[in-house]
Motif scaffolding. Structure first.
Motif, mmCIF file in Angstrom:
data_model
loop_
_atom_site.group_PDB
_atom_site.id
_atom_site.type_symbol
_atom_site.label_atom_id
_atom_site.label_comp_id
_atom_site.label_asym_id
_atom_site.label_seq_id
_atom_site.Cartn_x
_atom_site.Cartn_y
_atom_site.Cartn_z
ATOM 1 N N MET A 52 0.754 -1.209 0.291
ATOM 2 C CA MET A 52 0.011 -0.044 -0.046
ATOM 3 C C MET A 52 0.910 1.303 -0.128
ATOM 4 O O MET A 52 0.496 2.090 -0.636
ATOM 5 C CB MET A 52 -0.818 0.045 1.237
ATOM 6 C CG MET A 52 -2.076 -1.134 1.097
ATOM 7 S SD MET A 52 -3.176 -1.156 -0.175
ATOM 8 C CE MET A 52 -2.322 -2.429 -1.330
ATOM 9 N N ALA A 53 1.982 1.318 0.664
ATOM 10 C CA ALA A 53 2.876 2.376 0.662
ATOM 11 C C ALA A 53 3.596 2.460 -0.558
ATOM 12 O O ALA A 53 3.669 3.966 -0.810
ATOM 13 C CB ALA A 53 3.942 2.145 1.883
ATOM 14 N N LEU A 54 3.881 1.550 -1.394
ATOM 15 C CA LEU A 54 4.467 1.616 -2.650
ATOM 16 C C LEU A 54 3.653 2.047 -3.532
ATOM 17 O O LEU A 54 3.903 2.142 -4.940
ATOM 18 C CB LEU A 54 5.430 0.537 -2.858
ATOM 19 C CG LEU A 54 6.712 0.438 -1.660
ATOM 20 C CD1 LEU A 54 7.406 -0.918 -2.015
ATOM 21 C CD2 LEU A 54 7.597 1.752 -1.784
ATOM 22 N N LYS A 55 2.406 1.622 -3.568
ATOM 23 C CA LYS A 55 1.445 1.674 -4.778
ATOM 24 C C LYS A 55 1.478 2.971 -5.739
ATOM 25 O O LYS A 55 0.986 2.982 -6.883
ATOM 26 C CB LYS A 55 -0.066 1.381 -4.472
ATOM 27 C CG LYS A 55 -0.793 2.446 -3.626
ATOM 28 C CD LYS A 55 -2.326 1.862 -3.057
ATOM 29 C CE LYS A 55 -2.803 2.973 -2.332
ATOM 30 N NZ LYS A 55 -4.208 2.647 -2.145
ATOM 31 N N ASP A 56 1.728 4.147 -5.057
ATOM 32 C CA ASP A 56 1.804 5.343 -5.843
ATOM 33 C C ASP A 56 3.115 5.419 -6.705
ATOM 34 O O ASP A 56 3.056 6.335 -7.366
ATOM 35 C CB ASP A 56 1.865 6.458 -4.783
ATOM 36 C CG ASP A 56 2.848 6.662 -3.923
ATOM 37 O OD1 ASP A 56 4.013 5.984 -3.898
ATOM 38 O OD2 ASP A 56 2.856 7.497 -2.986
#
Length: 160
Positions: A52-56
């Protein structure tokens, strides 16, 4: 002579403590169900905070990911090593510090992220089946309020 450490000497649990114990039980049980479903698709529940932290698409440091996931650095290092081995993340040079590396999702992982989201949405819907829209809204409101309170307690007591 009664042992002072005998569980029968303890007062019965309060309704409040039983409610929090039940929330813990729900979390652990849902975690187990979701983890089994995610593993069939090459993911795991323990990876979700990183995913979730890296999805951007922005790279993050290992320290940032550990803080976001609320785990210690050595645990995050082990998790990232497994995720790298499994082709979910890659490490790239940090443009601000040549000695350091940042973490990003691999293109293959990004292409499959919808699978983990679909699993979680399907299981959440199943878990809440039979609850009215009003019940779901009220449950969400109460749980968010409790989470905010516990987060404040954590910050006050542990400085997090």
């Amino acid at each position: 002579m009664a042992d002072s450490h005998c569980p029968s000497d303890l007062p019965p649990p309060s309704e409040d403590s039983m409610t929090l114990k039940l929330l813990g039980h729900i979390h652990r049980s849902f975690h187990r169900v979701a983890d089994s479903q995610l593993r069939e698709r090459g993911f795991a529940m323990g990876q979700l905070p990183v995913l979730m932290a890296l999805k951007d698409g922005r790279p993050h440091s290992q320290a940032d990911l550990a803080r976001l996931a609320q785990v210690e650095q050595p645990s995050m290092a082990q998790l990232l090593a497994r995720m790298e081995r499994d082709g979910l993340v890659q490490r790239v040079p940090d443009p601000d510090d040549r000695r350091s590396r940042r973490v990003l999702l691999t293109p293959e992982c990004r292409a499959r992220m919808h699978e983990s989201r679909a699993v979680m949405q399907t299981l959440a819907a199943e878990a809440l089946d039979g609850f009215s829209a009003e019940d779901r809204a009220e449950l969400g409101r109460l749980v968010r309020r409790l989470a905010e309170r516990v987060d404040r307690m954590l910050a006050e007591r542990l400085g997090d």
